[in-house]
Design a protein around this motif. Sequence first.
Motif, PDB file in Angstrom:
ATOM      1  N   GLY A  18     -21.261  33.221   2.373  1.00 57.09           N
ATOM      2  CA  GLY A  18     -22.712  33.124   2.400  1.00 57.09           C
ATOM      3  C   GLY A  18     -23.344  33.280   3.768  1.00 57.09           C
ATOM      4  O   GLY A  18     -24.558  33.063   3.922  1.00 57.09           O
ATOM      5  N   LYS A  19     -22.562  33.672   4.778  1.00 52.25           N
ATOM      6  CA  LYS A  19     -23.114  33.815   6.119  1.00 52.25           C
ATOM      7  C   LYS A  19     -23.806  35.170   6.281  1.00 52.25           C
ATOM      8  O   LYS A  19     -23.410  36.162   5.681  1.00 52.25           O
ATOM      9  CB  LYS A  19     -22.022  33.643   7.169  1.00 52.25           C
ATOM     10  N   SER A  20     -24.845  35.197   7.107  1.00 52.35           N
ATOM     11  CA  SER A  20     -25.600  36.425   7.330  1.00 52.35           C
ATOM     12  C   SER A  20     -24.871  37.337   8.311  1.00 52.35           C
ATOM     13  O   SER A  20     -23.993  36.892   9.071  1.00 52.35           O
ATOM     14  CB  SER A  20     -26.990  36.093   7.886  1.00 52.35           C
ATOM     15  N   VAL A  21     -25.272  38.606   8.310  1.00 51.04           N
ATOM     16  CA  VAL A  21     -24.675  39.585   9.225  1.00 51.04           C
ATOM     17  C   VAL A  21     -24.895  39.178  10.682  1.00 51.04           C
ATOM     18  O   VAL A  21     -23.971  39.244  11.501  1.00 51.04           O
ATOM     19  CB  VAL A  21     -25.257  40.983   8.954  1.00 51.04           C
ATOM     20  N   ASP A  22     -26.105  38.750  11.010  1.00 53.29           N
ATOM     21  CA  ASP A  22     -26.399  38.345  12.391  1.00 53.29           C
ATOM     22  C   ASP A  22     -25.540  37.166  12.828  1.00 53.29           C
ATOM     23  O   ASP A  22     -25.029  37.138  13.960  1.00 53.29           O
ATOM     24  CB  ASP A  22     -27.875  37.989  12.532  1.00 53.29           C
ATOM     25  N   THR A  23     -25.353  36.204  11.928  1.00 52.10           N
ATOM     26  CA  THR A  23     -24.516  35.039  12.242  1.00 52.10           C
ATOM     27  C   THR A  23     -23.070  35.450  12.468  1.00 52.10           C
ATOM     28  O   THR A  23     -22.412  34.978  13.402  1.00 52.10           O
ATOM     29  CB  THR A  23     -24.593  34.006  11.094  1.00 52.10           C
ATOM     30  N   ILE A  24     -22.588  36.351  11.640  1.00 55.87           N
ATOM     31  CA  ILE A  24     -21.192  36.813  11.736  1.00 55.87           C
ATOM     32  C   ILE A  24     -20.964  37.562  13.045  1.00 55.87           C
ATOM     33  O   ILE A  24     -19.935  37.355  13.714  1.00 55.87           O
ATOM     34  CB  ILE A  24     -20.850  37.710  10.524  1.00 55.87           C
ATOM     35  N   ALA A 202     -23.646  50.330   5.767  1.00 55.90           N
ATOM     36  CA  ALA A 202     -22.665  49.303   6.144  1.00 55.90           C
ATOM     37  C   ALA A 202     -23.117  48.492   7.356  1.00 55.90           C
ATOM     38  O   ALA A 202     -22.739  47.328   7.499  1.00 55.90           O
ATOM     39  CB  ALA A 202     -21.306  49.942   6.423  1.00 55.90           C
ATOM     40  N   LEU A 203     -23.927  49.100   8.215  1.00 51.99           N
ATOM     41  CA  LEU A 203     -24.429  48.370   9.376  1.00 51.99           C
ATOM     42  C   LEU A 203     -25.310  47.207   8.936  1.00 51.99           C
ATOM     43  O   LEU A 203     -25.316  46.150   9.576  1.00 51.99           O
ATOM     44  CB  LEU A 203     -25.239  49.304  10.282  1.00 51.99           C
ATOM     45  N   ARG A 204     -26.040  47.404   7.840  1.00 54.67           N
ATOM     46  CA  ARG A 204     -26.932  46.357   7.340  1.00 54.67           C
ATOM     47  C   ARG A 204     -26.187  45.311   6.524  1.00 54.67           C
ATOM     48  O   ARG A 204     -26.442  44.122   6.638  1.00 54.67           O
ATOM     49  CB  ARG A 204     -28.033  46.965   6.461  1.00 54.67           C
ATOM     50  N   GLN A 205     -25.261  45.791   5.663  1.00 55.43           N
ATOM     51  CA  GLN A 205     -24.553  44.882   4.767  1.00 55.43           C
ATOM     52  C   GLN A 205     -23.185  45.469   4.401  1.00 55.43           C
ATOM     53  O   GLN A 205     -23.093  46.351   3.558  1.00 55.43           O
ATOM     54  CB  GLN A 205     -25.377  44.639   3.500  1.00 55.43           C
ATOM     55  N   PRO A 206     -22.116  44.986   5.049  1.00 53.06           N
ATOM     56  CA  PRO A 206     -20.784  45.526   4.768  1.00 53.06           C
ATOM     57  C   PRO A 206     -20.230  45.145   3.399  1.00 53.06           C
ATOM     58  O   PRO A 206     -19.319  45.802   2.905  1.00 53.06           O
ATOM     59  CB  PRO A 206     -19.914  44.911   5.878  1.00 53.06           C
ATOM     60  N   CYS A 207     -20.786  44.093   2.799  1.00 53.06           N
ATOM     61  CA  CYS A 207     -20.267  43.617   1.512  1.00 53.06           C
ATOM     62  C   CYS A 207     -21.414  43.356   0.532  1.00 53.06           C
ATOM     63  O   CYS A 207     -21.689  42.199   0.189  1.00 53.06           O
ATOM     64  CB  CYS A 207     -19.444  42.341   1.697  1.00 53.06           C
ATOM     65  N   PRO A 208     -22.089  44.391   0.084  1.00 55.28           N
ATOM     66  CA  PRO A 208     -23.197  44.176  -0.843  1.00 55.28           C
ATOM     67  C   PRO A 208     -22.709  43.683  -2.200  1.00 55.28           C
ATOM     68  O   PRO A 208     -21.593  43.990  -2.626  1.00 55.28           O
ATOM     69  CB  PRO A 208     -23.831  45.563  -0.961  1.00 55.28           C
ATOM     70  N   TYR A 278     -28.889  44.565  -3.904  1.00 56.79           N
ATOM     71  CA  TYR A 278     -27.454  44.431  -3.649  1.00 56.79           C
ATOM     72  C   TYR A 278     -27.165  43.995  -2.216  1.00 56.79           C
ATOM     73  O   TYR A 278     -26.285  43.162  -1.973  1.00 56.79           O
ATOM     74  CB  TYR A 278     -26.740  45.755  -3.939  1.00 56.79           C
ATOM     75  N   GLU A 279     -27.905  44.553  -1.263  1.00 58.21           N
ATOM     76  CA  GLU A 279     -27.665  44.206   0.134  1.00 58.21           C
ATOM     77  C   GLU A 279     -28.120  42.775   0.445  1.00 58.21           C
ATOM     78  O   GLU A 279     -27.585  42.140   1.352  1.00 58.21           O
ATOM     79  CB  GLU A 279     -28.355  45.215   1.053  1.00 58.21           C
ATOM     80  N   SER A 280     -29.081  42.281  -0.313  1.00 58.62           N
ATOM     81  CA  SER A 280     -29.545  40.902  -0.116  1.00 58.62           C
ATOM     82  C   SER A 280     -28.609  39.893  -0.765  1.00 58.62           C
ATOM     83  O   SER A 280     -28.697  38.697  -0.481  1.00 58.62           O
ATOM     84  CB  SER A 280     -30.957  40.737  -0.705  1.00 58.62           C
ATOM     85  N   ARG A 281     -27.756  40.365  -1.670  1.00 55.27           N
ATOM     86  CA  ARG A 281     -26.798  39.510  -2.387  1.00 55.27           C
ATOM     87  C   ARG A 281     -27.518  38.367  -3.124  1.00 55.27           C
ATOM     88  O   ARG A 281     -27.039  37.233  -3.167  1.00 55.27           O
ATOM     89  CB  ARG A 281     -25.738  38.958  -1.434  1.00 55.27           C
ATOM     90  N   MET A 282     -28.650  38.685  -3.693  1.00 58.66           N
ATOM     91  CA  MET A 282     -29.417  37.688  -4.439  1.00 58.66           C
ATOM     92  C   MET A 282     -29.322  37.966  -5.933  1.00 58.66           C
ATOM     93  O   MET A 282     -28.936  39.061  -6.353  1.00 58.66           O
ATOM     94  CB  MET A 282     -30.888  37.731  -4.014  1.00 58.66           C
ATOM     95  N   ALA A 283     -29.674  36.968  -6.733  1.00 59.57           N
ATOM     96  CA  ALA A 283     -29.795  37.181  -8.170  1.00 59.57           C
ATOM     97  C   ALA A 283     -31.039  38.028  -8.421  1.00 59.57           C
ATOM     98  O   ALA A 283     -32.031  37.904  -7.704  1.00 59.57           O
ATOM     99  CB  ALA A 283     -29.894  35.843  -8.890  1.00 59.57           C
ATOM    100  N   ASP A 284     -30.985  38.886  -9.418  1.00 58.23           N
ATOM    101  CA  ASP A 284     -32.107  39.782  -9.690  1.00 58.23           C
ATOM    102  C   ASP A 284     -33.271  38.988 -10.275  1.00 58.23           C
ATOM    103  O   ASP A 284     -33.202  38.508 -11.414  1.00 58.23           O
ATOM    104  CB  ASP A 284     -31.667  40.863 -10.675  1.00 58.23           C
TER     105      ASP A 284
END
Length: 327
Positions: A18-24, A202-208, A278-284
Amino acid sequence: MTKSETKANEIIKLIEQGKSVDTIRLELSILPDEWNNFSNKAYNIYLAKVKKERKGIENKKHVSATSNKQILEIIELNEKLGDYALLLPIFSTNGELNAISDLATNLPATETEIIKIIGRITLHPRLRALQKKGRIEKFDYFKIFSKLIDAAILSYYRTNFISCYLTLLPVIEGVIIRWMGYTETSTKPEFEDVRKFFKNYALRQPCPYNVLFHNVYVKVCDKILNKHFYKPTTTGNSWANFNRHVASHLLNDNQFGTKENCIRLFILLDAMTEIFLYESRMADPRFNIRNDEIENDINLYGTVLLDNLTPTPEQTIFGTTYLDVKV
């Protein structure tokens, strides 16, 4: 295992926590130049992992899921449709997928028939209301443009396709540049960076979330942006004049504000909401919309459509009929 593979697996693990890209990036001390390599490696590893998992699901009884083979067929279909600035709508049923696939084998002769199916799916009042309430008004980068999108929908239903196209056209770029981090007080991103937006997923979200379908939509959106929407006019014409520069600067005398190009804009916008989801990894959030939340918009859209049953100024001026927007 190489350094990039090690980092990629660490990135996947942290995103799944659940960590964000910036945090990682801060936690793993990844430099900007390194992130390009590590994020793309993570995406490819994650995609391969999910494909393997999907194959296992396919072999289970009483479990329904789109197979890897079907997803590849959709990618191949979108590759054909992308040549004509089209894509399989996000709302498509299996029956509609099969119908469009059959017709696509005879493109460009079947373009009109394909667009008719796509338009019927995409511009149905209920689906437009669901998109509005369930995504456009809820997603960052999109919601600021909700009224412009409303205006485009109403123009479409009134058969004023020129107004629809010119209203919705800048929304595509407006969403993209805000997604890239633009604000009113910052410098607008460079044109070439905007063109590469979907290529740099992938720069925005490597694991959508739902990476299999994320891969479907980023591929075709990248093709439409580069081969048509943002194609430099010095390198030739876009299919059906579906080009931002042509419309913005009136660079040639051919028509661009057509019903068909309006449909192209709506399916592109819808695909962008799918990628964002998908990139936000949220429920629709669209699945949580109640009927009473969209009832008013559906009724308003229906009223506008019914107005077309008697001659309207738009029909007189543009030579359209109610059949142009029949759903």
